[in-house]
Design an enzyme around this catalytic site. Structure first.
Site, mmCIF file in Angstrom:
data_model
loop_
_atom_site.group_PDB
_atom_site.id
_atom_site.type_symbol
_atom_site.label_atom_id
_atom_site.label_comp_id
_atom_site.label_asym_id
_atom_site.label_seq_id
_atom_site.Cartn_x
_atom_site.Cartn_y
_atom_site.Cartn_z
ATOM 1 N N ARG A 185 -2.044 -5.416 -8.710
ATOM 2 C CA ARG A 185 -0.874 -6.250 -8.420
ATOM 3 C C ARG A 185 -0.650 -7.320 -9.466
ATOM 4 N NH1 ARG A 185 -3.289 -7.906 -2.969
ATOM 5 N NH2 ARG A 185 -5.050 -7.613 -4.377
ATOM 6 N N LYS A 224 -16.183 -7.690 5.134
ATOM 7 C CA LYS A 224 -14.998 -8.313 5.734
ATOM 8 C C LYS A 224 -15.132 -8.224 7.253
ATOM 9 C CE LYS A 224 -11.719 -7.538 1.989
ATOM 10 N NZ LYS A 224 -10.462 -6.919 1.554
ATOM 11 N N HIS A 238 0.839 -1.204 0.000
ATOM 12 C CA HIS A 238 0.000 0.000 0.000
ATOM 13 C C HIS A 238 0.872 1.253 0.000
ATOM 14 C CE1 HIS A 238 -3.055 -2.758 2.148
ATOM 15 N NE2 HIS A 238 -3.625 -2.436 1.004
ATOM 16 N N SER A 249 -3.306 -8.185 2.744
ATOM 17 C CA SER A 249 -3.393 -8.056 4.200
ATOM 18 C C SER A 249 -3.728 -9.378 4.875
ATOM 19 C CB SER A 249 -4.420 -6.983 4.572
ATOM 20 O OG SER A 249 -4.043 -5.754 4.015
HETATM 21 N N1 COA Z 1 -0.298 -4.095 -1.593
HETATM 22 C C1 COA Z 1 -0.681 -5.066 -0.782
HETATM 23 N N2 COA Z 1 -1.937 -5.481 -0.683
HETATM 24 C C2 COA Z 1 -2.851 -4.849 -1.426
HETATM 25 C C3 COA Z 1 -2.525 -3.811 -2.305
HETATM 26 C C4 COA Z 1 -1.167 -3.429 -2.376
HETATM 27 N N3 COA Z 1 -0.761 -2.470 -3.175
HETATM 28 N N4 COA Z 1 -3.646 -3.390 -2.919
HETATM 29 C C5 COA Z 1 -4.640 -4.144 -2.456
HETATM 30 N N5 COA Z 1 -4.162 -5.024 -1.567
HETATM 31 C C6 COA Z 1 -4.901 -6.071 -0.856
HETATM 32 C C7 COA Z 1 -5.560 -5.579 0.369
HETATM 33 O O1 COA Z 1 -4.692 -5.675 1.479
HETATM 34 C C8 COA Z 1 -6.723 -6.515 0.495
HETATM 35 O O2 COA Z 1 -6.308 -7.711 1.095
HETATM 36 P P1 COA Z 1 -7.343 -8.649 1.864
HETATM 37 O O3 COA Z 1 -8.400 -9.051 0.861
HETATM 38 O O4 COA Z 1 -6.482 -9.754 2.297
HETATM 39 O O5 COA Z 1 -7.917 -7.829 2.978
HETATM 40 C C9 COA Z 1 -7.080 -6.854 -0.943
HETATM 41 O O6 COA Z 1 -5.941 -6.548 -1.696
HETATM 42 C C10 COA Z 1 -8.259 -6.073 -1.431
HETATM 43 O O7 COA Z 1 -7.921 -4.715 -1.449
HETATM 44 P P2 COA Z 1 -8.700 -3.536 -0.730
HETATM 45 O O8 COA Z 1 -7.972 -2.321 -1.144
HETATM 46 O O9 COA Z 1 -8.847 -3.753 0.717
HETATM 47 O O10 COA Z 1 -10.009 -3.564 -1.483
HETATM 48 P P3 COA Z 1 -11.374 -4.095 -1.043
HETATM 49 O O11 COA Z 1 -11.797 -4.888 -2.194
HETATM 50 O O12 COA Z 1 -11.407 -4.741 0.269
HETATM 51 O O13 COA Z 1 -12.130 -2.718 -0.866
HETATM 52 C C11 COA Z 1 -13.342 -0.804 -1.621
HETATM 53 C C12 COA Z 1 -12.505 -1.997 -1.948
HETATM 54 C C13 COA Z 1 -13.596 -0.606 -0.151
HETATM 55 C C14 COA Z 1 -12.617 0.382 -2.139
HETATM 56 C C15 COA Z 1 -14.674 -1.005 -2.374
HETATM 57 O O14 COA Z 1 -15.276 -2.201 -1.968
HETATM 58 C C16 COA Z 1 -15.626 0.126 -2.184
HETATM 59 O O15 COA Z 1 -15.450 1.163 -2.797
HETATM 60 N N6 COA Z 1 -16.651 -0.053 -1.331
HETATM 61 C C17 COA Z 1 -17.614 0.973 -1.021
HETATM 62 C C18 COA Z 1 -18.985 0.647 -1.530
HETATM 63 C C19 COA Z 1 -19.086 1.027 -2.961
HETATM 64 O O16 COA Z 1 -18.964 2.163 -3.358
HETATM 65 N N7 COA Z 1 -19.375 0.016 -3.770
HETATM 66 C C20 COA Z 1 -19.497 0.171 -5.185
HETATM 67 C C21 COA Z 1 -18.152 -0.032 -5.826
HETATM 68 S S1 COA Z 1 -18.384 -0.314 -7.549
#
Ligand code: COA
Length: 161
Positions: free
Chosen positions: A93, A41, A17, A130
């Protein structure tokens, strides 16, 4: 002022990140690191703890952009509008990230026209997420290559290690 959101769960924030953040900070003037209070989550750290941890970690980060940390609930595009953000930053990634990210980017663009900027972290972080960090920590694995020392310390406290 060019403002971007960098949203995610950040449970916890990793060097991957931080790598994306560093790249984004060269493109934008202000980055709002946006911690999702994600109901799908079950995070190890509460959203307040995640915000606190990120603040602690970015204290030592040299950044050309102003970095702020906030939490949000609801639609990311609504929060982007509220923050006057012109873009959403996401790390890409591997190919496996692409389909999900493309869907989110297109839905978000359809809703308000906001752009998503994809940045590739250093290849040494392509396998990192993560969950892996949490699992390693829970099994006494070495996470020092993946997270800053303060994150390592707090995760051990959290897991009573
Ligand atoms: N390095 C290391 N890990 C990374 C990374 C990086 N550069 N980029 C992403 N990751 C990992 C995260 O740690 C996470 O790991 P985990 O699944 O083990 O927890 C995983 O990749 C997913 O990434 P994350 O950034 O946490 O995305 P998410 O999918 O959990 O969340 C949101 C995405 C919250 C931005 C999205 O769901 C959202 O916008 N929600 C709000 C509701 C909404 O508007 N919905 C409509 C969207 S179309």
């Amino acid at each position: 002022m060019k403002i971007a959101l960098y949203p995610g769960t950040f449970d916890p924030i990793t060097y991957g990140h931080l790598d994306v953040l560093d790249r984004a900070s060269r493109l934008f003037d202000r980055i709002v690191i946006t911690v999702a209070r994600n109901s799908s989550k079950s995070p190890l750290f509460s959203s307040d703890e995640r915000v606190d941890l990120i603040n602690e970690v970015i204290k030592d980060v040299k950044s050309e952009a102003e970095l702020v940390v906030k939490t949000f609930e609801g639609l990311i595009v609504d929060f982007a509008t509220q923050e006057n953000a012109r873009a959403i930053i996401r790390g890409l990634r591997a190919i496996s990230d692409f389909e999900y990210e493309m869907q989110m980017a297109l839905v978000n663009r359809k809703l308000t026209g906001i752009a998503t900027v994809f940045l590739m972290p250093h290849e040494k972080f392509t396998y990192l997420n993560s969950s892996i960090v949490r699992e390693l920590a829970s099994l006494d694995g070495d996470i020092s290559h993946f997270v800053p020392p303060e994150v390592e310390r707090r995760i051990k406290v959290k897991l009573n290690k």
